[in-house]
Design a protein around this motif. Sequence first.
Motif, PDB file in Angstrom:
ATOM      1  N   MET A  27      17.688   4.372 -32.225  1.00 10.58           N
ATOM      2  CA  MET A  27      18.391   3.643 -31.300  1.00 10.58           C
ATOM      3  C   MET A  27      17.199   3.303 -29.849  1.00 10.58           C
ATOM      4  N   GLN A  28      17.537   2.183 -29.322  1.00  7.92           N
ATOM      5  CA  GLN A  28      16.613   1.654 -28.395  1.00  7.92           C
ATOM      6  C   GLN A  28      17.196   1.874 -27.039  1.00  7.92           C
ATOM      7  N   LEU A  29      16.514   2.009 -25.945  1.00 10.01           N
ATOM      8  CA  LEU A  29      16.996   2.152 -24.539  1.00 10.01           C
ATOM      9  C   LEU A  29      18.013   1.019 -24.156  1.00 10.01           C
ATOM     10  N   ARG A  30      17.725  -0.205 -24.530  1.00 10.27           N
ATOM     11  CA  ARG A  30      18.789  -1.266 -24.496  1.00 10.27           C
ATOM     12  C   ARG A  30      19.859  -1.027 -25.166  1.00 10.27           C
ATOM     13  N   GLU A  31      20.112  -0.389 -26.154  1.00  5.03           N
ATOM     14  CA  GLU A  31      21.280   0.003 -26.843  1.00  5.03           C
ATOM     15  C   GLU A  31      21.960   0.794 -26.412  1.00  5.03           C
ATOM     16  N   LEU A  32      21.380   2.034 -25.876  1.00  5.46           N
ATOM     17  CA  LEU A  32      22.020   3.042 -25.017  1.00  5.46           C
ATOM     18  C   LEU A  32      22.579   2.514 -23.658  1.00  5.46           C
ATOM     19  N   GLY A  33      21.949   1.697 -23.190  1.00  4.71           N
ATOM     20  CA  GLY A  33      22.456   1.085 -21.892  1.00  4.71           C
ATOM     21  C   GLY A  33      23.694   0.128 -22.098  1.00  4.71           C
ATOM     22  N   ILE A  34      24.153  -0.023 -23.364  1.00  4.15           N
ATOM     23  CA  ILE A  34      25.381  -0.795 -23.635  1.00  4.15           C
ATOM     24  C   ILE A  34      26.478   0.446 -23.873  1.00  4.15           C
ATOM     25  N   PHE A  35      25.992   1.388 -24.838  1.00  4.60           N
ATOM     26  CA  PHE A  35      27.086   2.434 -25.255  1.00  4.60           C
ATOM     27  C   PHE A  35      27.390   3.409 -23.936  1.00  4.60           C
ATOM     28  N   VAL A  36      26.507   3.638 -23.233  1.00  2.00           N
ATOM     29  CA  VAL A  36      26.803   4.832 -22.180  1.00  2.00           C
ATOM     30  C   VAL A  36      27.809   4.261 -21.130  1.00  2.00           C
ATOM     31  N   PRO A  37      27.971   3.204 -20.509  1.00  2.00           N
ATOM     32  CA  PRO A  37      28.708   2.849 -19.477  1.00  2.00           C
ATOM     33  C   PRO A  37      29.959   2.560 -20.194  1.00  2.00           C
ATOM     34  N   ILE A  38      30.178   1.823 -21.402  1.00  4.65           N
ATOM     35  CA  ILE A  38      31.585   1.995 -21.916  1.00  4.65           C
ATOM     36  C   ILE A  38      32.025   3.292 -22.227  1.00  4.65           C
ATOM     37  N   SER A  39      31.312   4.258 -22.913  1.00  6.65           N
ATOM     38  CA  SER A  39      31.792   5.504 -22.984  1.00  6.65           C
ATOM     39  C   SER A  39      32.171   6.260 -21.616  1.00  6.65           C
ATOM     40  N   ILE A  40      31.633   6.014 -20.765  1.00 10.15           N
ATOM     41  CA  ILE A  40      32.023   6.609 -19.559  1.00 10.15           C
ATOM     42  C   ILE A  40      33.298   6.217 -19.125  1.00 10.15           C
ATOM     43  N   LEU A  41      33.616   4.934 -19.218  1.00 16.11           N
ATOM     44  CA  LEU A  41      34.858   4.354 -18.648  1.00 16.11           C
ATOM     45  C   LEU A  41      35.846   4.719 -19.781  1.00 16.11           C
ATOM     46  N   VAL A  42      35.652   4.794 -20.933  1.00 16.51           N
ATOM     47  CA  VAL A  42      36.753   5.381 -21.946  1.00 16.51           C
ATOM     48  C   VAL A  42      37.016   6.898 -21.736  1.00 16.51           C
ATOM     49  N   LEU A  43      36.031   7.415 -21.250  1.00 21.54           N
ATOM     50  CA  LEU A  43      36.461   8.973 -21.070  1.00 21.54           C
ATOM     51  C   LEU A  43      37.110   9.146 -19.695  1.00 21.54           C
ATOM     52  N   VAL A  44      36.626   8.495 -18.850  1.00 17.48           N
ATOM     53  CA  VAL A  44      37.233   8.468 -17.508  1.00 17.48           C
ATOM     54  C   VAL A  44      38.617   8.168 -17.439  1.00 17.48           C
ATOM     55  N   PHE A  45      38.949   6.729 -18.110  1.00 15.48           N
ATOM     56  CA  PHE A  45      40.475   6.371 -18.186  1.00 15.48           C
ATOM     57  C   PHE A  45      41.182   7.443 -19.261  1.00 15.48           C
ATOM     58  N   GLY A  46      40.578   7.913 -20.062  1.00 16.34           N
ATOM     59  CA  GLY A  46      41.402   8.997 -20.889  1.00 16.34           C
ATOM     60  C   GLY A  46      41.741  10.409 -20.231  1.00 16.34           C
ATOM     61  N   ILE A  47      40.638  10.818 -19.289  1.00 17.90           N
ATOM     62  CA  ILE A  47      40.988  11.974 -18.448  1.00 17.90           C
ATOM     63  C   ILE A  47      41.868  11.894 -17.321  1.00 17.90           C
ATOM     64  N   TYR A  48      41.449  10.790 -16.803  1.00 15.22           N
ATOM     65  CA  TYR A  48      42.263  10.451 -15.312  1.00 15.22           C
ATOM     66  C   TYR A  48      42.817   9.070 -15.276  1.00 15.22           C
ATOM     67  N   PRO A  49      43.950   8.903 -16.251  1.00 16.45           N
ATOM     68  CA  PRO A  49      44.615   7.605 -16.194  1.00 16.45           C
ATOM     69  C   PRO A  49      45.079   6.777 -15.103  1.00 16.45           C
ATOM     70  N   ALA A  50      45.404   7.820 -14.123  1.00 14.02           N
ATOM     71  CA  ALA A  50      45.997   7.182 -12.833  1.00 14.02           C
ATOM     72  C   ALA A  50      45.020   6.261 -12.219  1.00 14.02           C
ATOM     73  N   PHE A  51      43.702   6.663 -12.472  1.00 12.86           N
ATOM     74  CA  PHE A  51      42.770   5.356 -11.737  1.00 12.86           C
ATOM     75  C   PHE A  51      42.955   4.118 -11.927  1.00 12.86           C
ATOM     76  N   LEU A  52      43.768   3.898 -13.382  1.00 11.61           N
ATOM     77  CA  LEU A  52      43.881   2.497 -13.610  1.00 11.61           C
ATOM     78  C   LEU A  52      45.513   2.280 -13.662  1.00 11.61           C
ATOM     79  N   LEU A  53      46.241   3.272 -14.009  1.00 13.63           N
ATOM     80  CA  LEU A  53      47.681   3.285 -13.614  1.00 13.63           C
ATOM     81  C   LEU A  53      47.990   2.732 -12.352  1.00 13.63           C
ATOM     82  N   ASP A  54      47.527   3.513 -11.314  1.00 11.32           N
ATOM     83  CA  ASP A  54      48.209   3.258 -10.116  1.00 11.32           C
ATOM     84  C   ASP A  54      47.510   1.827  -9.443  1.00 11.32           C
ATOM     85  N   VAL A  55      46.580   1.186  -9.917  1.00  8.99           N
ATOM     86  CA  VAL A  55      46.533  -0.250  -9.727  1.00  8.99           C
ATOM     87  C   VAL A  55      47.393  -1.066 -10.130  1.00  8.99           C
ATOM     88  N   MET A  56      47.884  -0.582 -11.293  1.00 14.11           N
ATOM     89  CA  MET A  56      48.839  -1.727 -11.916  1.00 14.11           C
ATOM     90  C   MET A  56      50.351  -1.119 -11.399  1.00 14.11           C
TER      91      MET A  56
END
Length: 501
Positions: free
Chosen positions: A450-479
């Motif tokens: 894998m190239q650094l460019r490809e990691l730069g795509i996977f990492v931010p998406i993975s972080i958000l998927v994990l954050v929303f999974g562990i602390y869903p209120a971050f998104l649910l409170d907005v809605m």
Amino acid sequence: MIDNWPLLTIITFLPLAGVIFLLMIRGDDEIVANNARSVTLWITGFNFIVSLSLLLGFDSNVAGYQFEEFAEWLPNTGINYHMGVDGISMPFVLLSTFLTPLAVLASWRAISHRVREYMIAFLVLETMMIGMFVSLDMLMFYLFFEAVLIPMFLIIGIWGGARRVYAAFKFFLFTLLGSVLMLVCMLAMYVQTGTTDIPMLTAHSFGTGMQFWLFLGFFASFAVKVPMWPVHTWLPDAHVEAPTAGSMILAGVLLKMGGYGFLRFSLPMFPHASELFAPVIFALSVIAVIYTSLVALAQSDMKKMIAYSSVAHMGFVTIGIFTFTEQGIAGAMFQMISHGLVSAALFFCVGVVYDRLHTREIDAYGGVAKVMPRYAVFFMFMMLASVGLPGTSGFVGEMLVLVGAWKASTWVAFFTATGLVLGATYMLWLYRRVMFGKVTKAEVQSMEPMQLRELGIFVPISILVLVFGIYPAFLLDVMAVSIQIIIDELSVSGVALVASN
């Protein structure tokens, strides 16, 4: 200070400013291509940063629309330039601005001809996506809603695979036909009310008979966009033939247009018709969840399998919306955002190996985890998020939808839950065949890491998927407040009480 800036106008039309820069680039083909990539990445990245000011300035405790912009557009017609966001639309705006620069990165190596035109198409597409989510005038909404088709049609038809022309025209004709019926209904609403302002139309009480026909007209458009069974057949072809970045945006954002339309128009404006057609929606959605999951199991093409899985996941969304419960609607919203992230990442997973071997056939791989271990980790994480592993965003949305479905109908909840088992089956089957086993093919053995460019795509998406999974209120409170407004409107009409019993 934020209130003094027309933020929504800036975020919507900033990508078009980037188009002007691209048109001014001069030089040979290589210089033009490299500069076009860089300019587009800078413009879309900056637009995402600007869009974060919406999140910083958004008050989740305030009912109604925020950051509103209003100007007279067509005098004496009731048609105006009206923009605003609430807890329903703002997450989609951020999803659009977040995924677009990642899609540009995904195209860095994959697109090598007519690069400037390709990047222009993506910038125009971003403007149309954002404009649709922030429009508070029905005519503006329709213009952006339809204009999205043009750049995506070109992206598929010019830079797609071997059957790109067929897939592009099928995509265009399916989506355009339903939208024509919606336009007729919009004209009928305008004739009766004398306005195209969405908040005013929401407050207007349409007759039960008129709601019936208006719902059908809007349903014809939104059902294709979701897409619901049986008008889903354009999606696998479009995904298979689209370039990787096109599939990322198509699955990540464009499939959410139908669900957003149901929440913005169908439920608040046509509550009685929505209640009447809810059993039909449930039936079609359950068929989509089960049938397309079984079809996914039979696929030999990785991209087509993930495309069918998208239809199944969007079936959860339509079920959640028409439960008329707070949990169901919140789950549908959460599922749309989660699916936008996870499906975009899954299509990029396919694109990573396709760029190396130029095939999407599952049998062409095997033992990839031994050659690309970091890639195998990201693929595994996104695969598990897709099947709803606890701790990921996919789990939260699906569980909330099932809770809402249980309140509406235990049978609907039961059959919907089978999608969880089937989803795990085809995704684990895909992962095992691609990642594990012996490396028997020389092409797989020679795959570059894998190239650094490809990691730069996977990492931010993975972080958000994990954050929303562990602390869903971050998104649910907005809605939450915006969803409660929809529930209250349905309750006044007597719909929510019936559906909750």
